[in-house]
Write an enzyme that holds these catalytic residues in place. Structure first.
Site, PDB file in Angstrom:
ATOM      1  N   HIS A  94     -19.620  -1.300  83.352  1.00 32.63           N
ATOM      2  CA  HIS A  94     -20.265  -0.464  84.373  1.00 32.63           C
ATOM      3  C   HIS A  94     -19.308   0.425  85.146  1.00 32.63           C
ATOM      4  O   HIS A  94     -19.712   1.028  86.146  1.00 32.63           O
ATOM      5  CB  HIS A  94     -21.005  -1.331  85.393  1.00 32.63           C
ATOM      6  N   LYS A 133     -26.435   5.002  99.439  1.00 28.30           N
ATOM      7  CA  LYS A 133     -25.775   4.219  98.389  1.00 28.30           C
ATOM      8  C   LYS A 133     -24.572   3.569  99.041  1.00 28.30           C
ATOM      9  O   LYS A 133     -24.272   3.868 100.206  1.00 28.30           O
ATOM     10  CB  LYS A 133     -25.345   5.101  97.206  1.00 28.30           C
ATOM     11  N   ARG A 134     -23.883   2.673  98.335  1.00 31.47           N
ATOM     12  CA  ARG A 134     -22.664   2.099  98.905  1.00 31.47           C
ATOM     13  C   ARG A 134     -21.702   3.228  99.308  1.00 31.47           C
ATOM     14  O   ARG A 134     -21.655   4.267  98.642  1.00 31.47           O
ATOM     15  CB  ARG A 134     -21.998   1.173  97.882  1.00 31.47           C
ATOM     16  N   LYS A 152     -17.885   8.299  95.660  1.00 27.44           N
ATOM     17  CA  LYS A 152     -19.267   8.800  95.780  1.00 27.44           C
ATOM     18  C   LYS A 152     -19.343   9.974  96.761  1.00 27.44           C
ATOM     19  O   LYS A 152     -20.373  10.633  96.873  1.00 27.44           O
ATOM     20  CB  LYS A 152     -20.192   7.673  96.235  1.00 27.44           C
ATOM     21  N   THR A 168     -28.347   4.967  89.553  1.00 30.41           N
ATOM     22  CA  THR A 168     -29.750   4.683  89.255  1.00 30.41           C
ATOM     23  C   THR A 168     -30.646   5.200  90.369  1.00 30.41           C
ATOM     24  O   THR A 168     -31.827   5.452  90.136  1.00 30.41           O
ATOM     25  CB  THR A 168     -29.978   3.167  89.062  1.00 30.41           C
ATOM     26  N   LYS A 212     -34.514   7.124  90.756  1.00 36.10           N
ATOM     27  CA  LYS A 212     -35.580   6.735  91.693  1.00 36.10           C
ATOM     28  C   LYS A 212     -36.048   7.928  92.504  1.00 36.10           C
ATOM     29  O   LYS A 212     -37.255   8.112  92.722  1.00 36.10           O
ATOM     30  CB  LYS A 212     -35.083   5.619  92.629  1.00 36.10           C
TER      31      LYS A 212
HETATM   32  F1  GPW Z   1     -17.439  -2.230  89.078  1.00 36.96           F
HETATM   33  N1  GPW Z   1     -21.654  -0.777  89.687  1.00 36.96           N
HETATM   34  C1  GPW Z   1     -21.922  -1.463  90.847  1.00 36.96           C
HETATM   35  F2  GPW Z   1     -18.567  -1.894  87.296  1.00 36.96           F
HETATM   36  O1  GPW Z   1     -22.924  -1.247  91.522  1.00 36.96           O
HETATM   37  F3  GPW Z   1     -18.596  -3.796  88.239  1.00 36.96           F
HETATM   38  N2  GPW Z   1     -21.052  -2.431  91.247  1.00 36.96           N
HETATM   39  C2  GPW Z   1     -19.955  -2.756  90.525  1.00 36.96           C
HETATM   40  O2  GPW Z   1     -19.172  -3.623  90.949  1.00 36.96           O
HETATM   41  C3  GPW Z   1     -19.726  -2.091  89.298  1.00 36.96           C
HETATM   42  C4  GPW Z   1     -20.574  -1.084  88.917  1.00 36.96           C
HETATM   43  C5  GPW Z   1     -18.556  -2.502  88.455  1.00 36.96           C
HETATM   44  C6  GPW Z   1     -22.634   0.270  89.306  1.00 36.96           C
HETATM   45  C7  GPW Z   1     -22.048   1.606  88.925  1.00 36.96           C
HETATM   46  O3  GPW Z   1     -21.157   2.024  89.939  1.00 36.96           O
HETATM   47  C8  GPW Z   1     -23.207   2.599  88.787  1.00 36.96           C
HETATM   48  O4  GPW Z   1     -22.739   3.853  88.365  1.00 36.96           O
HETATM   49  C9  GPW Z   1     -24.221   2.067  87.778  1.00 36.96           C
HETATM   50  O5  GPW Z   1     -25.372   2.865  87.796  1.00 36.96           O
HETATM   51  C10 GPW Z   1     -24.620   0.638  88.121  1.00 36.96           C
HETATM   52  O6  GPW Z   1     -23.456  -0.202  88.257  1.00 36.96           O
HETATM   53  C11 GPW Z   1     -25.512   0.026  87.065  1.00 36.96           C
HETATM   54  O7  GPW Z   1     -24.974   0.223  85.789  1.00 36.96           O
END
Ligand code: GPW
Length: 834
Positions: free
Chosen positions: A374, A567-568, A573, A678, A682
């Site tokens: 991710h 978002k975070r 970002k 994501t 939405k």
């Molecule tokens: F670092 N994402 C997240 F890849 O929300 F683990 N937390 C995390 O710790 C990580 C990824 C990690 C997010 C991505 O930033 C986002 O772009 C993506 O849409 C989401 O994971 C679901 O795939």
């Protein structure tokens, strides 16, 4: 099974089997029963909270009956199952979702109103299940919704944190964290399974021994035991009787914990150990896209992985199939590298406990697992110190070394003499201290590796995992673009829009087949439809305005353009770029004459999101946003032309109010940094347009909805490296408009300028501007202008919005889950009947 239960028992059972309430009256009967018996309350002290609890108990009963049927059916048919291992499940509230999925919302609402309650108020009583940080956790929640809806036999496995993501307060403009103890009241949505406790070991040592046949074995022993107790959360599908399971583990002290100490009278010491055991699942680590090498986090990972695998293996063994059939029956998906120890644990179970040969076991392991990456951000990639693993999990470290040895031997055979390659792909990074590269272990231990949007899946192949593409063949690496569940993110969050769409399309089938939205396209030029469409947007903006008013006291004009970034909070970002552009707008408004001002588009600039508690730069950004709000919102000269709002404690239930209210939302990560995103999906699904960079899923959204219906800007991913290089070696001037913004911040308009100096210096003043804020600023301001211009023509805007929604079918999590099922898991739905 039928054969061993006598007919008379079965008949008696059938006679008394719990009926499902079908009418308002039947619901009311269940409601009163739960108030009186489950809650031990009466008519005279049934307050709103009690009413929520009783209603949720009644609905939960229905879920459990359907859950039992589903599990019974799966036990009989024994299909291949998918287990989704995720350290985060950001579920939000359960009751509204359950009512909609079971199609009992209307009768429940009528039912409680008979006792003088409003269903909306009861829904509000439920705390969010906030067991996740952001996108990754919410993705897992959308995925299990789709697994149930599509009738796949699939379980989620995670941890039952007692404290979810912290609650965010804004005090004096700063983020302050408060614990989220979400289990204060009984939680109707979970079923404790205390009878299935599993022992998990930590520490100890490994011992070598030779068996009667002269075979050498290693076993792990002498460690401390902790118990894992499962709590089951039923996951109802929409438009189906299917109810899958989310199993979350909670840590408890082992039954046989130090009785000796206890008897000696060392109560305090034995209790201290007990508390330590309970600590393991106590709290969610609040970091998003950031790796922190803490021992307790490693303990969480192993605790969860060991309990889940033990459960999975136990279920498999009940079928009495040979081991060779393991991966015909079971697929396990690793949600990022957090559960990667599962690869090692399964190898350990098969070799040390079940006596399989290494190669035979390894074949089973690698055909069972799939790994989803991710992120490409280096600071997010997990690398555990070798010594930490060796101490906590001595046998696992040995197995990791063996996996690495055999892997490197293979690589050496195929690429003789390429020692650089060997050290680049080694699971062990020979740094000081040495580290285990979890992503490499996950790749080597899986048969498929996927990214979460097209660009991201290309990037992992050409950057961080490049060598592995050369070693394995290209089709080990694949893409599954993320998706979102239209049940929660359209039907539940935006009932008015869902209803309007259903009227036009002749029913709610689109909720199970989002491609049907395409049927809206023929209304894209229909002026009457525009009016209805915009009216719903207005109503949703009013709902958000009320939330804003109640939380921050700021009154916002629903005629203004609602501009949202939730978002975070992360430098990548680029909320900082957004707030800088808001300051720029404010300066322009201030410089304009009263006549000129009238030509400006009114805007409400809305922010929300949590910073990791230790992320200083992100916290500074939050402070700046709030400080700008304090100045702008109190400037009488500006009035409704510009408002700046920070919504505190952004979470799933607030997202359900915020998302439908957006006119435009920001998805403006530096190109190549946001794996997918994501919330972009939405917002568009709810009729909001987006302003975005050419990054993550924005690219595919553009392809689906058309480039006239999105505001793209900024440098491309392929240019980022060169730009960063030029920052390091060339002399780059700050963008002049950005310089004006920095000047006014430095003048102290938003409070003591020192507060912001590190933030500004990371960009200007010979800072590296790693995230290209200055490089993209001009193009960003230009895109903002395009937005204002487009919004001035409301019919043209409605046309864009409708066209966009009509083409969002691709972004259903149902599509994503079907792709995983077909290309990675090789699983089939289990039909409902017979
Ligand atoms: F670092 N994402 C997240 F890849 O929300 F683990 N937390 C995390 O710790 C990580 C990824 C990690 C997010 C991505 O930033 C986002 O772009 C993506 O849409 C989401 O994971 C679901 O795939």
């Amino acid at each position: 099974i039928d054969a061993v239960i006598p007919l008379e028992h079965r008949n008696l059972w059938k006679k008394y089997a719990i009926g499902e309430f079908q009418t308002k009256e039947e619901f009311q009967g269940e409601f009163v029963r739960h108030v009186e018996t489950t809650l031990a309350r009466s008519l005279y002290n049934c307050d709103e909270l009690a009413a929520y609890q009783a209603a949720s108990q009644a609905i939960r009963d229905r879920l459990i009956v359907a859950w039992n049927k589903t599990q019974q059916k799966h036990t009989l048919r024994d299909p291949k199952r998918i287990y989704y291992l995720s350290l985060e499940f950001l579920m939000g509230r359960a009751m509204d979702n359950a009512m909609l999925n079971l199609n009992v919302k209307q009768l429940t609402g009528d039912g409680v109103s008979g006792f003088g309650f409003r269903l909306e108020d009861l829904i509000e009583k439920e705390p969010d299940a906030a067991l996740g940080n952001g996108g990754l956790g919410r993705l897992a929640a959308c995925f299990i919704d789709s697994l149930s809806t599509l009738n796949y036999p699939g379980w989620g496995y995670g941890l039952r944190y007692q404290y979810g993501i912290f609650k965010q307060k804004i005090i004096d403009g700063y983020q302050v964290e408060q614990p989220d103890y979400w289990l204060t009241f009984d939680n109707a949505w979970e079923i404790p399974r205390t009878e299935i406790a599993i022992d998990v070991m930590f520490y100890g040592y490994t011992r070598k021994f030779t068996d009667d046949e002269g075979k050498v074995h290693r076993i792990w022993e002498g460690g401390d035991l902790v118990q894992a107790v499962p709590y089951d959360f039923p996951v109802p599908g929409y438009g189906t009787e299917n109810v899958n399971n989310l199993r979350l583990w909670s840590s408890k002290p082992n039954r046989e914990f130090d009785f000796a100490k206890f008897n000696e009278g060392a109560y305090d010491q034995s209790v201290a150990e007990q508390q330590q055991a309970e600590t393991i699942s106590a709290v969610l680590y609040p970091n998003d896209n950031f790796y922190l090498g803490k021992e307790l986090r490693l303990k969480q990972q192993y605790f969860w992985v060991a309990a889940s695998l033990s459960d999975i293996v136990r279920r498999f063994k009940k079928s009495r199939r040979p081991w060779i059939e393991f991966s015909d029956q079971i697929a396990i998906q690793l949600n990022d590298t957090h559960p990667t120890l599962a690869v090692v644990e399964l190898q350990r179970i098969l070799v040390d406990r079940e006596g399989l040969d290494w190669d035979e076991a390894w074949e089973i392991v690698t055909s069972t697992f799939g790994y989803t990456n991710h992120t490409v951000l280096p600071e997010a990639l997990e690398k555990w110190q070798v010594d930490l693993i060796g101490n906590l999990l001595p046998r696992h470290l040995e197995i990791i070394y063996d996996i690495n040895l055999y892997f490197l031997q293979d690589v050496e055979k195929r690429f003789p003499g390429d020692h650089d390659l060997l050290s680049r792909v080694s699971i062990i990074e020979e740094s000081n201290p040495r580290q285990v590269r979890m992503a490499y272990l996950a790749i080597i231990g899986s048969h498929k590796v996927n990214g979460v949007a097209e660009l991201h899946s290309e990037l992992i192949k050409t950057t961080i995992f490049k060598d592995f593409v050369k070693i394995y063949n290209e089709d080990k690496f694949t893409n599954v673009t993320n998706g979102i569940t239209p049940r929660r993110w359209l039907h539940q969050a935006n009932p008015k829009l869902s209803k309007l769409i259903a009227e036009k399309l002749g029913g709610y089938d689109f909720l199970n087949n989002l491609g049907l939205l395409k049927g809206l396209e023929k209304y894209a030029n229909d002026k009457t439809f525009h009016k209805e469409w915009l009216e719903i947007k207005r109503a949703n903006k009013a709902r958000l305005a009320a939330l804003i008013k109640s939380q921050s006291g700021v009154e916002v004009d629903t005629n203004a353009l609602f501009d949202i970034q939730v978002k975070r909070i992360h430098e990548y970002k680029r909320q900082q770029m957004n707030i800088f552009s808001v300051i720029y707008r404010y300066l322009q408004l201030k410089a304009a004459s009263p006549e000129e001002r009238k030509k400006f588009q009114k805007r409400v600039s809305i922010f929300g999101g949590k910073s990791a508690p230790g992320y200083y730069m992100a916290k500074t950004i939050i402070k700046l946003i709030n400080a700008v709000g304090a100045v702008v919102n109190n400037d009488a000269e500006i009035g409704d032309l510009l408002k700046v709002v920070f919504i505190e404690d952004y979470n799933v239930s607030k997202a359900e109010i915020i998302t439908p209210a957006s006119d435009i939302s920001h998805h403006i990560s530096t190109a190549g940094t946001e794996a997918s995103g994501t919330s972009n999906m939405k917002f568009v699904l709810n009729g909001g347009l987006i302003i975005g960079t050419v990054d993550g899923a924005n690219i595919e959204i553009t392809r689906e909805i058309g480039e006239n219906n999105i505001f793209l800007f900024g440098h491309l991913a392929e240019d980022v490296e060169d730009l960063r290089h030029s920052h390091r070696f060339g002399h780059t001037e700050l963008n002049p408009d950005l310089q004006k913004v920095f000047d006014v911040i430095e003048s102290g308009l938003f409070g003591d300028a020192n507060i912001y100096s590190n933030l500004l210096n990371s960009i200007g003043n010979h800072g590296s501007d790693y995230y290209l804020v200055s490089d993209d600023f001009a193009s960003f301001l230009n895109a903002q202008q395009q937005v204002d211009k487009a919004y001035a023509d409301q019919d043209a805007w409605a046309q864009k919005s409708i066209t966009a929604v009509a083409n969002m079918g691709f972004f259903s999590s149902d599509r994503a889950i079907n792709e995983y099922a077909e290309n990675i898991w090789q699983i089939e739905p289990v039909p409902l009947d017979n």
